[in-house]
Scaffold this motif. Structure first.
Motif, short mmCIF file in Angstrom:
data_model
loop_
_atom_site.label_atom_id
_atom_site.label_comp_id
_atom_site.label_asym_id
_atom_site.label_seq_id
_atom_site.Cartn_x
_atom_site.Cartn_y
_atom_site.Cartn_z
N VAL A 1 0.83 -1.20 0.00
CA VAL A 1 0.00 0.00 0.00
C VAL A 1 0.87 1.26 0.00
N VAL A 2 0.50 2.23 -0.84
CA VAL A 2 1.17 3.54 -0.84
C VAL A 2 0.42 4.44 0.14
N ARG A 3 1.01 4.64 1.32
CA ARG A 3 0.33 5.34 2.40
C ARG A 3 0.35 6.86 2.26
N ASP A 4 1.39 7.41 1.61
CA ASP A 4 1.47 8.86 1.52
C ASP A 4 2.24 9.28 0.28
N LEU A 5 1.93 10.48 -0.21
CA LEU A 5 2.59 11.07 -1.37
C LEU A 5 2.87 12.53 -1.09
N THR A 6 4.00 13.04 -1.58
CA THR A 6 4.29 14.46 -1.44
C THR A 6 5.16 14.93 -2.60
N PHE A 7 4.80 16.10 -3.16
CA PHE A 7 5.60 16.72 -4.20
C PHE A 7 6.57 17.71 -3.58
N ALA A 8 7.77 17.83 -4.14
CA ALA A 8 8.71 18.86 -3.71
C ALA A 8 8.09 20.23 -3.96
N PRO A 9 8.17 21.15 -3.00
CA PRO A 9 7.51 22.46 -3.16
C PRO A 9 8.24 23.41 -4.10
N ASP A 10 9.38 23.00 -4.67
CA ASP A 10 10.15 23.90 -5.53
C ASP A 10 9.71 23.86 -6.99
N GLY A 11 8.67 23.10 -7.32
CA GLY A 11 8.18 23.04 -8.68
C GLY A 11 8.95 22.11 -9.59
N SER A 12 9.82 21.27 -9.03
CA SER A 12 10.65 20.36 -9.83
C SER A 12 9.89 19.13 -10.30
N LEU A 13 8.67 18.93 -9.81
CA LEU A 13 7.87 17.73 -10.10
C LEU A 13 8.57 16.46 -9.63
N ILE A 14 9.33 16.58 -8.53
CA ILE A 14 9.86 15.41 -7.84
C ILE A 14 8.80 14.92 -6.87
N LEU A 15 8.43 13.66 -6.98
CA LEU A 15 7.40 13.06 -6.14
C LEU A 15 8.02 12.00 -5.24
N VAL A 16 7.65 12.00 -3.96
CA VAL A 16 8.11 10.97 -3.03
C VAL A 16 6.91 10.20 -2.53
N SER A 17 7.03 8.87 -2.50
CA SER A 17 5.96 7.99 -2.02
C SER A 17 6.44 7.20 -0.81
N ALA A 18 5.54 7.03 0.15
CA ALA A 18 5.80 6.24 1.35
C ALA A 18 4.90 5.02 1.35
N SER A 19 5.45 3.84 1.68
CA SER A 19 4.68 2.61 1.50
C SER A 19 4.84 1.66 2.67
N ARG A 20 3.89 0.74 2.74
CA ARG A 20 3.99 -0.35 3.71
C ARG A 20 5.10 -1.34 3.38
N ASP A 21 5.70 -1.22 2.22
CA ASP A 21 6.82 -2.12 1.89
C ASP A 21 8.12 -1.66 2.53
N LYS A 22 8.02 -0.67 3.46
CA LYS A 22 9.14 -0.18 4.28
C LYS A 22 10.09 0.74 3.52
N THR A 23 9.69 1.20 2.36
CA THR A 23 10.56 2.07 1.57
C THR A 23 9.86 3.38 1.22
N LEU A 24 10.69 4.38 0.90
CA LEU A 24 10.24 5.59 0.24
C LEU A 24 10.91 5.61 -1.12
N ARG A 25 10.18 6.05 -2.12
CA ARG A 25 10.73 6.09 -3.48
C ARG A 25 10.60 7.49 -4.04
N VAL A 26 11.64 7.91 -4.74
CA VAL A 26 11.72 9.26 -5.29
C VAL A 26 11.56 9.17 -6.81
N TRP A 27 10.58 9.88 -7.34
CA TRP A 27 10.23 9.81 -8.76
C TRP A 27 10.43 11.17 -9.42
N ASP A 28 10.97 11.18 -10.62
CA ASP A 28 11.13 12.40 -11.40
C ASP A 28 10.08 12.40 -12.51
#
Length: 250
Positions: free
Chosen positions: A178-205
């Motif tokens: 499950v992807v529990r949370d999502l957040t975009f970088a506030p600088d407008g770079s469209l970098i997205l970070v996801s937090a999951s029950r799989d114990k990881t965070l992943r950074v997406w461009d």
């Protein structure tokens, strides 16, 4: 203790209860039909667009409602506190590359295909500017006033949507829980970070076709939530077992 060592007592604040109560301006109600078979009233998450133009909320199993916030607020003021959102899946018009002004935005529903646990709006402009400008992706070229919505699902997928058209742009599939949370970088770079029950965070461009840049593995258990610092340089996350982890991304 008082100055002389005695016990100090305070007068009860009779207004405290009133101060702690927030004022209700309205109530959004999920439709009974035709979404009664999909909607189990699991309103897991809500989000505002950076410029305040839209409000998104999960209506239950797999559906998300997008509501133009100024219009919604006006309806609250005109018709009282309750607002039963329109169940019609209307399409939102957007401004095209010729500069023709778009029609007035209207609310609509996105069917995400699975239970929606998290939402985040993103644009290519820093949040403090509160507006969008022209951006270009490797595969997509958008016009002005572009706005994206990221949805984190129960099956581990992250779906990226064009808010104005409801079109699915990207389907990110590296998480295994499950992807529990999502957040975009506030600088407008469209970098997205996801937090999951799989114990990881992943950074997406997202400007690079949704390429996954990093996998952060500091948590030993489920990751519940994550947030960027105002300068987008640091990411902080919280998880099970009272874990708090900070990471520098630049």
């Amino acid at each position: 203790m008082g100055p002389g060592g005695g016990r100090r007592e305070f007068e009860p604040d009779t207004e405290w209860g009133n101060q702690m109560r927030s004022r209700t301006i309205g109530e959004l109600l999920a439709p009974v039909a035709p979404f009664d078979k999909k909607c189990g009233h699991e309103n897991w998450t809500v989000a505002f667009a950076p410029d305040g133009s839209y409000f998104a909320w999960s209506q239950g199993h797999r559906t998300v409602k997008l509501v133009p916030w100024s219009q919604c607020l006006k309806n609250f003021l005109l018709h009282g506190t309750k607002n039963i959102t329109n169940s019609s899946n209307s399409r939102l018009s957007r401004q095209n590359s010729d500069g023709v002004s778009k029609n007035r935005p209207c609310e609509h529903v996105i069917d995400c295909g699975d239970i929606v646990w998290s939402l985040a709006f993103g644009s290519s402009v820093p949040e403090k500017q509160s507006r969008c400008v022209n951006i270009e992706w490797h595969r997509f070229q958008f016009g002005r006033d572009q706005l994206l919505l990221a949805t984190g699902l129960s099956n581990g997928r992250i779906k990226i949507w064009d808010v104005y058209t409801g079109k699915l742009l990207l389907n990110l599939m590296d998480h295994t829980e499950v992807v529990r949370d999502l957040t975009f970088a506030p600088d407008g770079s469209l970098i997205l970070v996801s937090a999951s029950r799989d114990k990881t965070l992943r950074v997406w461009d997202l400007k690079d076709d949704g390429n996954m840049m990093k996998v952060l593995r500091g948590h030993q258990n489920w990751v519940y939530s994550c947030s960027f610092s105002p300068d987008s340089a640091m990411l902080c996350s919280v998880g099970a077992s009272k874990a708090v982890v900070a990471a520098i991304l630049v």
